[in-house]
Design a protein around this motif. Structure first.
Motif, PDB file in Angstrom:
ATOM      1  N   SER A 249       0.842  -1.190   0.000  1.00 44.30           N
ATOM      2  CA  SER A 249       0.000   0.000   0.000  1.00 44.30           C
ATOM      3  C   SER A 249       0.877   1.238   0.000  1.00 44.30           C
ATOM      4  O   SER A 249       1.815   1.350   0.800  1.00 44.30           O
ATOM      5  N   VAL A 250       0.591   2.155  -0.901  1.00 36.24           N
ATOM      6  CA  VAL A 250       1.273   3.448  -0.950  1.00 36.24           C
ATOM      7  C   VAL A 250       0.192   4.513  -0.838  1.00 36.24           C
ATOM      8  O   VAL A 250      -0.706   4.587  -1.677  1.00 36.24           O
ATOM      9  N   PHE A 251       0.266   5.308   0.203  1.00 38.43           N
ATOM     10  CA  PHE A 251      -0.773   6.299   0.446  1.00 38.43           C
ATOM     11  C   PHE A 251      -0.135   7.648   0.740  1.00 38.43           C
ATOM     12  O   PHE A 251       1.052   7.740   1.066  1.00 38.43           O
ATOM     13  N   GLY A 252      -0.947   8.701   0.589  1.00 38.92           N
ATOM     14  CA  GLY A 252      -0.383  10.004   0.923  1.00 38.92           C
ATOM     15  C   GLY A 252      -1.141  11.169   0.341  1.00 38.92           C
ATOM     16  O   GLY A 252      -2.353  11.138   0.168  1.00 38.92           O
ATOM     17  N   TYR A 253      -0.390  12.194   0.046  1.00 40.98           N
ATOM     18  CA  TYR A 253      -0.909  13.510  -0.297  1.00 40.98           C
ATOM     19  C   TYR A 253      -1.811  13.491  -1.538  1.00 40.98           C
ATOM     20  O   TYR A 253      -1.662  12.641  -2.419  1.00 40.98           O
ATOM     21  N   PRO A 254      -2.763  14.411  -1.625  1.00 41.67           N
ATOM     22  CA  PRO A 254      -3.574  14.529  -2.843  1.00 41.67           C
ATOM     23  C   PRO A 254      -2.686  14.816  -4.055  1.00 41.67           C
ATOM     24  O   PRO A 254      -1.847  15.725  -4.018  1.00 41.67           O
ATOM     25  N   GLY A 255      -2.834  14.022  -5.091  1.00 43.88           N
ATOM     26  CA  GLY A 255      -1.993  14.137  -6.267  1.00 43.88           C
ATOM     27  C   GLY A 255      -0.967  13.024  -6.382  1.00 43.88           C
ATOM     28  O   GLY A 255      -0.302  12.895  -7.409  1.00 43.88           O
ATOM     29  N   LEU A 256      -0.839  12.200  -5.359  1.00 44.35           N
ATOM     30  CA  LEU A 256       0.144  11.120  -5.377  1.00 44.35           C
ATOM     31  C   LEU A 256      -0.099  10.154  -6.533  1.00 44.35           C
ATOM     32  O   LEU A 256       0.835   9.750  -7.238  1.00 44.35           O
ATOM     33  N   ALA A 257      -1.351   9.766  -6.754  1.00 42.61           N
ATOM     34  CA  ALA A 257      -1.655   8.801  -7.809  1.00 42.61           C
ATOM     35  C   ALA A 257      -1.297   9.359  -9.185  1.00 42.61           C
ATOM     36  O   ALA A 257      -0.703   8.667 -10.017  1.00 42.61           O
ATOM     37  N   SER A 258      -1.643  10.614  -9.423  1.00 43.79           N
ATOM     38  CA  SER A 258      -1.324  11.202 -10.726  1.00 43.79           C
ATOM     39  C   SER A 258       0.182  11.396 -10.880  1.00 43.79           C
ATOM     40  O   SER A 258       0.717  11.256 -11.986  1.00 43.79           O
ATOM     41  N   ASP A 259       0.882  11.704  -9.795  1.00 47.48           N
ATOM     42  CA  ASP A 259       2.340  11.816  -9.865  1.00 47.48           C
ATOM     43  C   ASP A 259       2.966  10.485 -10.265  1.00 47.48           C
ATOM     44  O   ASP A 259       3.870  10.430 -11.113  1.00 47.48           O
ATOM     45  N   LEU A 260       2.482   9.393  -9.657  1.00 50.11           N
ATOM     46  CA  LEU A 260       3.011   8.077 -10.016  1.00 50.11           C
ATOM     47  C   LEU A 260       2.674   7.724 -11.463  1.00 50.11           C
ATOM     48  O   LEU A 260       3.474   7.082 -12.149  1.00 50.11           O
ATOM     49  N   GLY A 261       1.507   8.156 -11.934  1.00 51.04           N
ATOM     50  CA  GLY A 261       1.157   7.926 -13.331  1.00 51.04           C
ATOM     51  C   GLY A 261       2.122   8.616 -14.280  1.00 51.04           C
ATOM     52  O   GLY A 261       2.545   8.031 -15.282  1.00 51.04           O
ATOM     53  N   ARG A 262       2.497   9.847 -13.958  1.00 50.00           N
ATOM     54  CA  ARG A 262       3.455  10.560 -14.806  1.00 50.00           C
ATOM     55  C   ARG A 262       4.846   9.936 -14.735  1.00 50.00           C
ATOM     56  O   ARG A 262       5.567   9.865 -15.737  1.00 50.00           O
TER      57      ARG A 262
ATOM     58  N   SER B 113       0.620  23.269   7.349  1.00 43.45           N
ATOM     59  CA  SER B 113       0.963  24.518   6.677  1.00 43.45           C
ATOM     60  C   SER B 113       2.360  24.401   6.085  1.00 43.45           C
ATOM     61  O   SER B 113       3.366  24.683   6.748  1.00 43.45           O
ATOM     62  N   HIS B 114       2.408  23.925   4.846  1.00 46.36           N
ATOM     63  CA  HIS B 114       3.715  23.722   4.197  1.00 46.36           C
ATOM     64  C   HIS B 114       3.564  23.965   2.703  1.00 46.36           C
ATOM     65  O   HIS B 114       3.479  25.109   2.270  1.00 46.36           O
ATOM     66  N   THR B 115       3.479  22.906   1.909  1.00 52.06           N
ATOM     67  CA  THR B 115       3.152  23.034   0.490  1.00 52.06           C
ATOM     68  C   THR B 115       1.656  22.776   0.319  1.00 52.06           C
ATOM     69  O   THR B 115       1.013  22.217   1.214  1.00 52.06           O
ATOM     70  N   PRO B 116       1.073  23.165  -0.824  1.00 53.52           N
ATOM     71  CA  PRO B 116      -0.386  23.026  -0.973  1.00 53.52           C
ATOM     72  C   PRO B 116      -0.896  21.594  -0.784  1.00 53.52           C
ATOM     73  O   PRO B 116      -2.008  21.406  -0.287  1.00 53.52           O
ATOM     74  N   GLU B 117      -0.105  20.606  -1.177  1.00 58.54           N
ATOM     75  CA  GLU B 117      -0.585  19.223  -1.099  1.00 58.54           C
ATOM     76  C   GLU B 117      -0.219  18.526   0.210  1.00 58.54           C
ATOM     77  O   GLU B 117      -0.708  17.429   0.488  1.00 58.54           O
ATOM     78  N   ALA B 118       0.607  19.133   1.033  1.00 60.97           N
ATOM     79  CA  ALA B 118       1.176  18.444   2.190  1.00 60.97           C
ATOM     80  C   ALA B 118       0.118  18.056   3.218  1.00 60.97           C
ATOM     81  O   ALA B 118      -0.823  18.812   3.491  1.00 60.97           O
ATOM     82  N   VAL B 119       0.317  16.880   3.807  1.00 58.74           N
ATOM     83  CA  VAL B 119      -0.558  16.384   4.864  1.00 58.74           C
ATOM     84  C   VAL B 119       0.303  15.799   5.981  1.00 58.74           C
ATOM     85  O   VAL B 119       1.511  15.597   5.828  1.00 58.74           O
ATOM     86  N   ALA B 120      -0.347  15.535   7.116  1.00 60.90           N
ATOM     87  CA  ALA B 120       0.264  14.833   8.238  1.00 60.90           C
ATOM     88  C   ALA B 120      -0.567  13.590   8.516  1.00 60.90           C
ATOM     89  O   ALA B 120      -1.700  13.459   8.030  1.00 60.90           O
ATOM     90  N   PHE B 121      -0.014  12.665   9.315  1.00 66.01           N
ATOM     91  CA  PHE B 121      -0.705  11.405   9.580  1.00 66.01           C
ATOM     92  C   PHE B 121      -0.828  11.156  11.081  1.00 66.01           C
ATOM     93  O   PHE B 121       0.129  11.331  11.837  1.00 66.01           O
ATOM     94  N   ARG B 122      -2.011  10.714  11.479  1.00 66.74           N
ATOM     95  CA  ARG B 122      -2.250  10.237  12.844  1.00 66.74           C
ATOM     96  C   ARG B 122      -2.574   8.751  12.757  1.00 66.74           C
ATOM     97  O   ARG B 122      -3.519   8.360  12.058  1.00 66.74           O
ATOM     98  N   LEU B 123      -1.791   7.928  13.443  1.00 64.93           N
ATOM     99  CA  LEU B 123      -1.900   6.485  13.357  1.00 64.93           C
ATOM    100  C   LEU B 123      -2.473   5.921  14.655  1.00 64.93           C
ATOM    101  O   LEU B 123      -1.935   6.164  15.744  1.00 64.93           O
ATOM    102  N   ASP B 124      -3.564   5.174  14.525  1.00 67.18           N
ATOM    103  CA  ASP B 124      -4.130   4.420  15.635  1.00 67.18           C
ATOM    104  C   ASP B 124      -3.679   2.975  15.446  1.00 67.18           C
ATOM    105  O   ASP B 124      -4.145   2.280  14.539  1.00 67.18           O
ATOM    106  N   VAL B 125      -2.759   2.527  16.302  1.00 69.20           N
ATOM    107  CA  VAL B 125      -2.030   1.286  16.077  1.00 69.20           C
ATOM    108  C   VAL B 125      -2.497   0.211  17.059  1.00 69.20           C
ATOM    109  O   VAL B 125      -2.635   0.468  18.258  1.00 69.20           O
ATOM    110  N   ALA B 126      -2.707  -0.993  16.548  1.00 65.46           N
ATOM    111  CA  ALA B 126      -3.035  -2.143  17.390  1.00 65.46           C
ATOM    112  C   ALA B 126      -2.188  -3.323  16.931  1.00 65.46           C
ATOM    113  O   ALA B 126      -2.176  -3.675  15.753  1.00 65.46           O
TER     114      ALA B 126
END
Length: 276
Positions: free
Chosen positions: A92-105, A149-162
Motif C-alpha cells: 500500500s502506498v498512500f499520501g498527499y492529494p496528487g500522489l496517484a497522478s504523480d506516479l502515473g506521470r 501549513s507547508h506546500t499546498p498538497e502536504a498532509v500529516a498522519f495520525r496512526l491508531d495502532v493495534a
C-alpha cells in the motif's frame, strides 16, 4: 502483548549531512511494518538498521519534496528486480492529494513497472479528513490524514495502532507524524493525547521560516495537545553545528510546557508496547 515500536531512519533534511539522512520513519505494529516518508538514501539506512525492505506492508508520503519521497521509485524498483525473492504480498502506498497522478506521470517516464511492479500496488490518496485501514495477520493501523501549513498538497498522519500476540491481549498506541509544517492550529488536533508525537523542528530559535517550526512553536503545540512523548526531528545542519542537545536543553528550560521530548537521531528506537 504485541510489539509497537518506532524507529527514526532519517532525522535530517534536503541538505546532505554525514550524521542525518532525509526524513524517514518506521512504525512496527507486530509484523506490520510501515514507512512514513522516504527521502533519498532511506532504503540504505533502513537496511543498515537491520530491516528488510521486503517486509514493508505500506508506505505513507506526506508531500512532494524530494527529502520525503525520493526513494519511493527505488523501493518499487528493488522490490521488482531484487534476485532471489519475488514479492507476492501487496504494497500500500498512500499520501498527499496528487500522489496517484504523480506516479502515473513517473510511469510514463520510467516505464510501466512503476504502477505494475510485479505485485499488487495499492495507491490511495488521503486528503485531510480521510482514513485508511492497514491490516496484516491481525495487526492493524488506522491512518487519518490531517492538514498542515507547508506546500499546498502536504498532509500529516495520525496512526491508531493495534498489535496482537497470538493468545495474548492487543497493544495499542497513537502515533502522530507532522511531516513538514509551519505553525498551525491543526498540529494540536493531530497530536492531541498521542502516545508519541514525531514532529519536525527544522530550525533553532530565532531562525525560523513560515513553513517550518522552531522549538518555541513546537513546544506551544505540545502545551495544547499534551502528547505523552515527543520526538523532534527534521534538523537542518545548523542544529548539529551549534550543539543539538544544548539547544534543546535551553529551549525546554525556557518553556513551562512540561514536555517529555527527545531530539531525534538516525537509528533512535522507542518501544511503545510489548517489550516483555
Amino acid at each position: 502483548m504485541g510489539r509497537i515500536r518506532y524507529t527514526c531512519v532519517g532525522s535530517g533534511t534536503c541538505v546532505p549531512s554525514p550524521a542525518r539522512g532525509p526524513a524517514c520513519h518506521l512504525v512496527q505494529a507486530g509484523d506490520l511494518r510501515l514507512l512514513l516518508d522516504l527521502g533519498s538514501g532511506s532504503l540504505r539506512s533502513l537496511v543498515g538498521l537491520g530491516e528488510r525492505v521486503q517486509d514493508l506492508v505500506a508506505v505513507g508520503v506526506t508531500h512532494r519534496h524530494m527529502d520525503h519521497v525520493a526513494d519511493l521509485l527505488p523501493l518499487l524498483f528493488a522490490l521488482r528486480y531484487a534476485p532471489g525473492e519475488r514479492r507476492v504480498r501487496p504494497l500500500s502506498v498512500f499520501g498527499y492529494p496528487g500522489l496517484a497522478s504523480d506516479l502515473g506521470r513517473l510511469a510514463e517516464t520510467y516505464g510501466g513497472w512503476v504502477l505494475d511492479p510485479g505485485f499488487e500496488l495499492r495507491v490511495r490518496e488521503l486528503p485531510p479528513g480521510d482514513r485508511l485501514v492497514l491490516e496484516s495477520e491481525g495487526d492493524r493501523v488506522q491512518v487519518e490524514s490531517h492538514p498542515v501549513s507547508h506546500t499546498p498538497e502536504a498532509v500529516a498522519f495520525r496512526l491508531d495502532v493495534a498489535a496482537v500476540r497470538p493468545g495474548g491481549p492487543a497493544s495499542r498506541a497513537v502515533i502522530a507524524y507532522s511531516g513538514d509544517s509551519g505553525p498551525t492550529a491543526s498540529l494540536a488536533r493531530l497530536a492531541r493525547g498521542a502516545d508519541l508525537f514525531v514532529c519536525e523542528c527544522a530550525f533553532p530559535e530565532g531562525e525560523g521560516v513560515p513553513i517550518h517550526l522552531t522549538p518555541s512553536e513546537l513546544l506551544a503545540v505540545c502545551a495544547v495537545a499534551r502528547p505523552r512523548r515527543v520526538v523532534a526531528t527534521h534538523f537542518y545542519p545548523v542544529w548539529d553545528e551549534r550543539g543539538v542537545d544544548r539547544l534543546w536543553a535551553e529551549a525546554l528550560a525556557a518553556s513551562d510546557a512540561g514536555v517529555d521530548l527527545v531530539a531525534a537521531r538516525d537509528g533512535l528506537t522507542i518501544e511503545l508496547a510489548g517489550t516483555d
